[in-house]
Design a protein around this motif. Structure first.
Motif, PDB file in Angstrom:
ATOM      1  N   SER A 174       1.104   3.062 -10.251  1.00 30.93           N
ATOM      2  CA  SER A 174       1.505   1.917 -11.074  1.00 30.93           C
ATOM      3  C   SER A 174       1.035   0.609 -10.463  1.00 30.93           C
ATOM      4  O   SER A 174       0.587  -0.308 -11.178  1.00 30.93           O
ATOM      5  CB  SER A 174       3.026   1.902 -11.233  1.00 30.93           C
ATOM      6  OG  SER A 174       3.487   3.072 -11.876  1.00 30.93           O
ATOM      7  N   MET A 175       1.109   0.490  -9.137  1.00 26.43           N
ATOM      8  CA  MET A 175       0.629  -0.724  -8.465  1.00 26.43           C
ATOM      9  C   MET A 175      -0.867  -0.904  -8.687  1.00 26.43           C
ATOM     10  O   MET A 175      -1.341  -2.025  -8.931  1.00 26.43           O
ATOM     11  CB  MET A 175       0.954  -0.642  -6.973  1.00 26.43           C
ATOM     12  CG  MET A 175       2.447  -0.728  -6.655  1.00 26.43           C
ATOM     13  SD  MET A 175       2.805  -0.477  -4.898  1.00 26.43           S
ATOM     14  CE  MET A 175       1.924  -1.867  -4.183  1.00 26.43           C
ATOM     15  N   LEU A 176      -1.605   0.196  -8.626  1.00 31.68           N
ATOM     16  CA  LEU A 176      -3.042   0.103  -8.859  1.00 31.68           C
ATOM     17  C   LEU A 176      -3.347  -0.280 -10.313  1.00 31.68           C
ATOM     18  O   LEU A 176      -4.258  -1.074 -10.578  1.00 31.68           O
ATOM     19  CB  LEU A 176      -3.714   1.434  -8.517  1.00 31.68           C
ATOM     20  CG  LEU A 176      -3.762   1.803  -7.029  1.00 31.68           C
ATOM     21  CD1 LEU A 176      -4.343   3.199  -6.835  1.00 31.68           C
ATOM     22  CD2 LEU A 176      -4.582   0.781  -6.245  1.00 31.68           C
ATOM     23  N   LEU A 177      -2.583   0.278 -11.232  1.00 28.86           N
ATOM     24  CA  LEU A 177      -2.779  -0.068 -12.637  1.00 28.86           C
ATOM     25  C   LEU A 177      -2.504  -1.552 -12.879  1.00 28.86           C
ATOM     26  O   LEU A 177      -3.233  -2.216 -13.637  1.00 28.86           O
ATOM     27  CB  LEU A 177      -1.867   0.782 -13.519  1.00 28.86           C
ATOM     28  CG  LEU A 177      -2.248   2.259 -13.670  1.00 28.86           C
ATOM     29  CD1 LEU A 177      -1.136   3.018 -14.379  1.00 28.86           C
ATOM     30  CD2 LEU A 177      -3.558   2.405 -14.432  1.00 28.86           C
ATOM     31  N   LEU A 178      -1.478  -2.077 -12.255  1.00 24.83           N
ATOM     32  CA  LEU A 178      -1.155  -3.495 -12.404  1.00 24.83           C
ATOM     33  C   LEU A 178      -2.264  -4.388 -11.861  1.00 24.83           C
ATOM     34  O   LEU A 178      -2.439  -5.527 -12.306  1.00 24.83           O
ATOM     35  CB  LEU A 178       0.157  -3.810 -11.699  1.00 24.83           C
ATOM     36  CG  LEU A 178       1.429  -3.276 -12.379  1.00 24.83           C
ATOM     37  CD1 LEU A 178       2.637  -3.431 -11.472  1.00 24.83           C
ATOM     38  CD2 LEU A 178       1.669  -3.998 -13.703  1.00 24.83           C
ATOM     39  N   GLN A 179      -3.029  -3.860 -10.903  1.00 27.57           N
ATOM     40  CA  GLN A 179      -4.128  -4.630 -10.320  1.00 27.57           C
ATOM     41  C   GLN A 179      -5.452  -4.386 -11.041  1.00 27.57           C
ATOM     42  O   GLN A 179      -6.505  -4.838 -10.598  1.00 27.57           O
ATOM     43  CB  GLN A 179      -4.272  -4.284  -8.839  1.00 27.57           C
ATOM     44  CG  GLN A 179      -3.067  -4.707  -8.006  1.00 27.57           C
ATOM     45  CD  GLN A 179      -3.150  -4.236  -6.560  1.00 27.57           C
ATOM     46  OE1 GLN A 179      -4.183  -3.723  -6.141  1.00 27.57           O
ATOM     47  NE2 GLN A 179      -2.082  -4.414  -5.804  1.00 27.57           N
ATOM     48  N   GLY A 180      -5.396  -3.631 -12.139  1.00 27.75           N
ATOM     49  CA  GLY A 180      -6.596  -3.433 -12.955  1.00 27.75           C
ATOM     50  C   GLY A 180      -7.408  -2.205 -12.613  1.00 27.75           C
ATOM     51  O   GLY A 180      -8.574  -2.101 -13.036  1.00 27.75           O
ATOM     52  N   ALA A 181      -6.840  -1.264 -11.868  1.00 25.88           N
ATOM     53  CA  ALA A 181      -7.579  -0.055 -11.507  1.00 25.88           C
ATOM     54  C   ALA A 181      -7.866   0.787 -12.740  1.00 25.88           C
ATOM     55  O   ALA A 181      -7.149   0.718 -13.751  1.00 25.88           O
ATOM     56  CB  ALA A 181      -6.783   0.756 -10.479  1.00 25.88           C
ATOM     57  N   GLY A 182      -8.898   1.613 -12.640  1.00 23.03           N
ATOM     58  CA  GLY A 182      -9.283   2.471 -13.752  1.00 23.03           C
ATOM     59  C   GLY A 182      -8.775   3.883 -13.600  1.00 23.03           C
ATOM     60  O   GLY A 182      -8.014   4.216 -12.689  1.00 23.03           O
TER      61      GLY A 182
END
Length: 499
Positions: A174-182
């Motif tokens: 979720s943290m990666l998704l919030l930072q725009g990860a794919g």
């Protein structure tokens, strides 16, 4: 164990925590918490990545789980139903089971590599599948450790590990998704989480049971276990494969990735609801294995009521999901996923028959009727593939949901017919009435006489009243089932004649 009566069940009280209760509660705790975390996390993935990237993730996950079924080689059911109490017998079975598991993992990985190579022209699919194939290896090892623990009826540690490692995966992802990860970053998080869980589970089991992880290669024992495991893999494996086959088939039949995402979300939600009957079937295996050795037959005397409970509970859940799922999915994921909510409302009506099929097949395996269980499970997979091949090009997602429903009904009919040989032919009437009630409720919901959210409460009341009117469950049976799980101690002793 022939001729179990619909009304006559023993009312012997049991202690507050039977082995069946301990195993069931431990596995339920792990599966409910893990599934809830994973499904919530999947909703976040869908929300942040959109339909097409979600389709890549769900398709790669389905492929990984499908090859994981082959890697399991039926060892979970084998250990649960065969692991003896003697330390020497136990040690030999475990070591030979581990050898077969490692060999099947190597074979599944090799086949998976060929399958992944077929997607070389689709870069995102190719890399996602590669990551998930690696995750299949470590996940399969972690699953074997769990299966060993379940077979020993010592599964209390599993819920804690499930919450910790699934929660860690969800938080980091979720943290990666919030930072725009794919999507590939999310796939890598899945791989790392599974690897950490496998290492931690291996350390705990080694410390807890003091059994070194050595391999045993007696050819006679390996051939004997492999022959049994192959039959178990055919039955139990196809049950586990069923949900993944639909997703994989749809990718080949429908070019629209959005449709694949909608169908994948629907099947993921359905498998989340399937936790209870699946776990119950696994938890019952050691107890049923003891029945085959002539001990504690009362452990499974409540089997027939459990089938009816699965059918009726599935109908009740379907009424609620049909009424409110489209609204919830639209709220949680946005208008882009409205079709997923509508599809889920259609798919959920197979929940009760699917749950009954899982319980019946697991029980048939434990009773040694592996051929009958395999026929039902293989038929289910075969029907869904054939029906989707014919229906999806013409009807799209509607054809996919109809195909899944047809396959489940076919498998359910075969499994319950075989189970009648063990619980008594008289049960057919009550199972058919439960299935008919589910079908009638589903038909009314499809007709939409009033808006679905307003229709759900009266339909739920109707489910309860009809079950009571048809005497699909009696008070004595409910008390009996509760006591098999160490519950209902304050209830008056069930009188077989009082119903």
């Amino acid at each position: 164990m022939r001729g179990t009566s619909h009304k006559r069940l023993p009312g012997r009280a049991v202690g507050p925590a039977t082995p069946l209760a301990k195993t069931f509660l431990a596995l339920t705790g792990s599966q409910v918490s893990g599934r809830a975390i994973r499904f919530g996390y999947m909703l976040l993935i869908a929300r942040f990545l959109g339909p097409e990237a979600t389709a890549i993730y769900l398709y790669s996950l389905a492929v990984s789980l499908a090859f994981g079924v082959a890697a399991s080689f039926g060892q979970g059911v084998f250990l649960a139903s065969r692991l003896g109490r003697g330390s020497q017998t136990r040690r030999g079975l475990i070591r030979h089971s581990l050898v077969l598991r490692l060999l099947s993992i190597v074979l599944a990985f090799g086949l998976g590599t060929v399958f992944v190579a077929m997607h070389a022209g689709e870069p995102q699919f190719f890399f996602a599948l590669t990551i998930f194939l690696a995750a299949m290896v470590v996940r399969s090892l972690a699953d074997w450790l769990r299966e060993w623990s379940v077979a020993l009826e010592d599964a209390a540690w599993i819920p804690r590990y499930e919450v910790v490692f699934r929660g860690l995966e969800a938080v980091v992802g979720s943290m990666l998704l919030l930072q725009g990860a794919g999507v590939l970053s999310v796939c890598l998080v899945y791989l790392v989480g599974r690897g950490l869980e496998a290492a931690a589970a291996a350390r705990l089991m080694h410390r807890r049971h003091g059994l070194p992880f050595r391999l045993a290669v007696k050819r006679h024992a390996l051939r004997r276990i492999a022959a049994i495991s192959l039959a178990l893999l055919t039955g139990a494996g196809c049950l586990a494969l069923f949900a993944q086959v639909g997703v994989i088939a749809l990718k080949q039949l429908a070019p629209d990735l959005a449709d694949l995402a909608y169908f994948g979300i629907g099947m993921q939600f359905l498998m989340t609801l399937m936790v209870f009957p699946t776990v119950l079937g696994v938890a019952m295996l050691p107890a049923i294995g003891r029945v085959r050795r002539g001990v504690k037959k009362e452990e499974v005397a409540g089997l027939s009521p459990l089938i009816r409970i699965a059918l009726l509970t599935g109908a009740a859940i379907a009424v609620l999901v049909d009424g409110y799922a489209p609204w919830f999915v639209s709220l949680a994921l946005g208008k882009d996923f409205d079709a997923a909510g509508r599809l889920l409302a259609d798919l959920v009506w197979i929940l009760g028959p699917y749950a009954a099929t899982v319980l019946a097949c697991q029980t048939l395996n434990a009773f040694g009727a592996r051929r009958q269980a395999a026929i039902a499970a293989v038929a289910m997979v075969g029907i869904v593939v054939a029906a989707m091949t014919l229906a999806v090009p013409w009807l799209g997602l509607t054809g996919a949901s109809l195909s899944v429903g047809l396959a489940v009904l076919g498998g359910c009919a075969l499994a319950l017919r075989s189970l009648l040989d063990f619980v008594g032919q008289g049960e057919a009437k009550f199972w058919l009435q439960s299935l008919a009630l589910t079908a009638a409720l589903g038909l009314v919901s499809q007709l939409d006489p009033i808006p679905a959210p307003l229709l759900a409460p009266p339909l739920l009341l109707c489910t309860t009243l009809m079950a009571w009117r048809l005497k699909l469950l009696t008070r004595a049976e409910i008390v009996f089932v509760l006591r098999r799980f160490g519950l209902g101690r304050g209830l008056r002793r069930a009188d077989p004649q009082s119903t």
